[in-house]
Design a protein around this motif. Sequence first.
Motif, PDB file in Angstrom:
ATOM      1  N   GLY A  28       0.836  -1.210   0.000  1.00  0.00           N
ATOM      2  CA  GLY A  28       0.000   0.000   0.000  1.00  0.00           C
ATOM      3  C   GLY A  28       0.864   1.252   0.000  1.00  0.00           C
ATOM      4  N   VAL A  29       1.875   1.256   0.864  1.00  0.00           N
ATOM      5  CA  VAL A  29       2.757   2.436   0.941  1.00  0.00           C
ATOM      6  C   VAL A  29       3.603   2.542  -0.324  1.00  0.00           C
ATOM      7  CG1 VAL A  29       4.670   3.463   2.199  1.00  0.00           C
ATOM      8  CG2 VAL A  29       2.810   2.404   3.437  1.00  0.00           C
ATOM      9  N   ALA A  30       4.081   1.376  -0.804  1.00  0.00           N
ATOM     10  CA  ALA A  30       4.904   1.396  -2.019  1.00  0.00           C
ATOM     11  C   ALA A  30       4.077   1.922  -3.192  1.00  0.00           C
ATOM     12  CB  ALA A  30       5.413  -0.012  -2.318  1.00  0.00           C
ATOM     13  N   TRP A  31       2.844   1.467  -3.287  1.00  0.00           N
ATOM     14  CA  TRP A  31       1.967   1.899  -4.381  1.00  0.00           C
ATOM     15  C   TRP A  31       1.682   3.395  -4.289  1.00  0.00           C
ATOM     16  CZ3 TRP A  31       0.847   0.663  -8.995  1.00  0.00           C
ATOM     17  CH2 TRP A  31      -0.302   1.131  -9.622  1.00  0.00           C
ATOM     18  N   GLY A  32       1.435   3.868  -3.064  1.00  0.00           N
ATOM     19  CA  GLY A  32       1.165   5.294  -2.858  1.00  0.00           C
ATOM     20  C   GLY A  32       2.360   6.138  -3.269  1.00  0.00           C
ATOM     21  N   THR A  33       3.567   5.695  -2.861  1.00  0.00           N
ATOM     22  CA  THR A  33       4.782   6.442  -3.203  1.00  0.00           C
ATOM     23  C   THR A  33       4.992   6.426  -4.716  1.00  0.00           C
ATOM     24  OG1 THR A  33       5.682   5.647  -1.132  1.00  0.00           O
ATOM     25  CG2 THR A  33       7.238   6.668  -2.646  1.00  0.00           C
ATOM     26  N   LEU A  34       4.806   5.229  -5.291  1.00  0.00           N
ATOM     27  CA  LEU A  34       4.955   5.081  -6.744  1.00  0.00           C
ATOM     28  C   LEU A  34       3.978   6.020  -7.457  1.00  0.00           C
ATOM     29  CD1 LEU A  34       6.203   3.269  -9.042  1.00  0.00           C
ATOM     30  CD2 LEU A  34       4.175   1.855  -8.846  1.00  0.00           C
ATOM     31  N   SER A  35       2.734   6.074  -6.974  1.00  0.00           N
ATOM     32  CA  SER A  35       1.713   6.919  -7.605  1.00  0.00           C
ATOM     33  C   SER A  35       2.137   8.377  -7.581  1.00  0.00           C
ATOM     34  CB  SER A  35       0.379   6.804  -6.868  1.00  0.00           C
ATOM     35  OG  SER A  35      -0.019   5.480  -6.823  1.00  0.00           O
ATOM     36  N   ILE A  36       2.520   8.844  -6.405  1.00  0.00           N
ATOM     37  CA  ILE A  36       2.905  10.263  -6.279  1.00  0.00           C
ATOM     38  C   ILE A  36       4.065  10.580  -7.223  1.00  0.00           C
ATOM     39  CG2 ILE A  36       4.028  11.935  -4.763  1.00  0.00           C
ATOM     40  CD1 ILE A  36       2.464  10.920  -2.514  1.00  0.00           C
ATOM     41  N   LEU A  37       5.099   9.761  -7.135  1.00  0.00           N
ATOM     42  CA  LEU A  37       6.304  10.076  -7.901  1.00  0.00           C
ATOM     43  C   LEU A  37       6.054   9.960  -9.407  1.00  0.00           C
ATOM     44  CD1 LEU A  37       9.067   8.406  -5.714  1.00  0.00           C
ATOM     45  CD2 LEU A  37       8.502  10.810  -5.894  1.00  0.00           C
ATOM     46  N   LEU A  38       5.349   8.895  -9.815  1.00  0.00           N
ATOM     47  CA  LEU A  38       5.127   8.716 -11.252  1.00  0.00           C
ATOM     48  C   LEU A  38       4.211   9.791 -11.814  1.00  0.00           C
ATOM     49  CD1 LEU A  38       4.721   5.013 -12.376  1.00  0.00           C
ATOM     50  CD2 LEU A  38       6.551   6.641 -12.785  1.00  0.00           C
ATOM     51  N   LEU A  39       3.097  10.013 -11.122  1.00  0.00           N
ATOM     52  CA  LEU A  39       2.140  11.004 -11.631  1.00  0.00           C
ATOM     53  C   LEU A  39       2.809  12.370 -11.757  1.00  0.00           C
ATOM     54  CD1 LEU A  39      -1.079  10.050  -9.614  1.00  0.00           C
ATOM     55  CD2 LEU A  39      -0.743   9.874 -12.073  1.00  0.00           C
ATOM     56  N   LEU A  40       3.552  12.743 -10.701  1.00  0.00           N
ATOM     57  CA  LEU A  40       4.159  14.076 -10.738  1.00  0.00           C
ATOM     58  C   LEU A  40       5.369  14.122 -11.675  1.00  0.00           C
ATOM     59  CD1 LEU A  40       3.669  15.313  -7.095  1.00  0.00           C
ATOM     60  CD2 LEU A  40       2.509  16.049  -9.155  1.00  0.00           C
ATOM     61  N   ALA A  41       6.088  13.002 -11.813  1.00  0.00           N
ATOM     62  CA  ALA A  41       7.231  12.991 -12.738  1.00  0.00           C
ATOM     63  C   ALA A  41       6.731  13.227 -14.169  1.00  0.00           C
ATOM     64  CB  ALA A  41       7.980  11.667 -12.644  1.00  0.00           C
TER      65      ALA A  41
END
Lengths: 410, 229
Positions: A28-41
């Motif tokens: 859950g945390v990994a997915w959340g971090t991935l989401s933030i970083l990918l979406l904003l990248a």
Amino acid sequence: MAGLRESLAELGHELRQQRLRALLSLSGVAWGTLSILLLLAFSVGFAELFARRQQGLGTGIAIAWPSRTTKAWQGLPPGRRIRPTHDDIRALALAVPGLEALSAEFVAGERLQVGARVLRVELSGVDPEFGRLRQLEPRPGGRFLNAADQDGRRRVVFLGDDLARSLFGADEPVGRTLLLREAPFTVVGVLRTKEQDSDYGALDEDRAFVPAATFADVYGTRLVNNFVYRAADPARQEACTDRIVQALAARLRFDPTDRGALGLWDTTEEQRMVATIFLAFHVVLGMAGVFTLLAGGVGIANLMFLLVRRRTSEIGLKLAVGARPAQVRREVLVQTLVLVGAGGTAGAVLAAGAVALARSGPWIAETGVPRIPTALGAGAALLLLAVGVLAGWFPARRAAGLDPAEALRE
Amino acid sequence: MPEPLLALRGVSKVYARDGAPVRALDGVDLDIAAGEYVALTGASGSGKSTLLHILGCLDRPDQGSYRFAGTEIASLRPDALARQRRAVGFVFQAFHLLPRLSAVDNVALPLRYSGVAPAVRRARAVEVLRRVGLGDRLEHRPGELSGGQQQRVAVARALVGAPSLLLCDEPTGNLDSRSGVEVIELLEELWREGCTLIVVTHDPGLAARARRRVSMRDGRVVGVAEQER
């Protein structure tokens, strides 16, 4: 901290007992971090591409062209065409304080000839400042038009990169000659390829530029088609425009408040608007990622509540042998932060990998080059810290608040 | 006359059980001097374990005063209460050893919270385990030890912080008679070395070994008897 190694060993032991649950919570945390970083990248990459294209025309510039007066003035009726000359435009540099750069522009459709090749192009006669204003950077080996060209009324030309290719093929154009109105012009520079999403007349890659004074000579005109300027302070652009209208009004006899006498395209307004739109875009995407990460944090908090409940008796024992509530609280909090950190690191590594892959894809011409700016990385790390503290705080408080006698009876 | 190590005056403790208040202790007055060996006896529910928890600072009285070495316990904040607990060694009937830890790590546990360096913790734990006769079982986990050995590990854990007070809640309750005698002899050896020893028990034989016997019923002290051996 008291027994960090032991505390982490305890966590490892408990996670082994709750493998599936731990894996899901960490995911859950990994997915959340991935989401933030990918979406904003991707959002950052796209915004940068858009800004680059937008700024291909020039950063913070305004383009003005003579129009008709809209107000009567000193007995003269409205609707009178105003006709500024090159001298009128040059006079603005002194009359308007706060201008960072200014250039007149003459424009004509013209045929250029190299050998047997003849192309009809948009030709501009401009001041040397034009290159800086309009991002006309020369490719290595060439240069833009300079003051000596202007003063000497030299027959030199700066070419758009596409136009240069069309005229000279694979040959190096700099130093070569082309014919303009049957007069030879020497190519002094070729535009370095740039992104450009807007223009007036034609894209710069297809245009040719000669010194304004040379243009005036060749065409026997003094009347400029437009002029380009930029305020030293972007916030003063509007005020500069007012002063320009006033200065021209004094020279050309029209109402100094008649803004309609000039047509105006102030790119700072749309650049501000686009910046605002992209900011909103980043915020919306960022919030989507933040909520995903918060959901992951809730998963971790649940896991920690479960671990605290499973270890009630052990926590009671620790309190009974002299652990301070603050020490127990810190242990649970640090364990939570380690969990969130592990999930976040996994997400960040995945995101970095995905961004690295995406940077070399064929789609970057349309999506921009995604990247994770340092500030985004730092922001994500701070957010993870906040999520970790939030997720751990309540289980930690429950653990520290246990009554040792009661807990030992569990 | 010097102040006793432990002094209780009018100590009461009320619990809520199924929504109804239960008076576990009701106006207990008791003094225990340093170096005493006291047995707390009474039927199940008489309040002896609650009294032991209050004496060991695991719990606080709702009413009355409890002074430990001159410090009023009721006034202590949680962190100070925790520090006070470090002066107490607890031995529980159920041992309360952590099954994943070795004997030496179980014994070292209290030192983890007193700011003792890891190497020193281990050295002290090894020393105390040798003292209780388990020098050859240092790395064994509780599941690999007999009941008597587990209780010796628990005694070692109670001793590792060099407490002035040793509180034992039915220390032989889960042991066979031979192991029980070994453990109680170990505790008495510690008492003879100067530790104050308080043992909760319903075993009359064990209670008879103490120098003073405090009998409880319905949360009250109903008898205090000096005993000769």
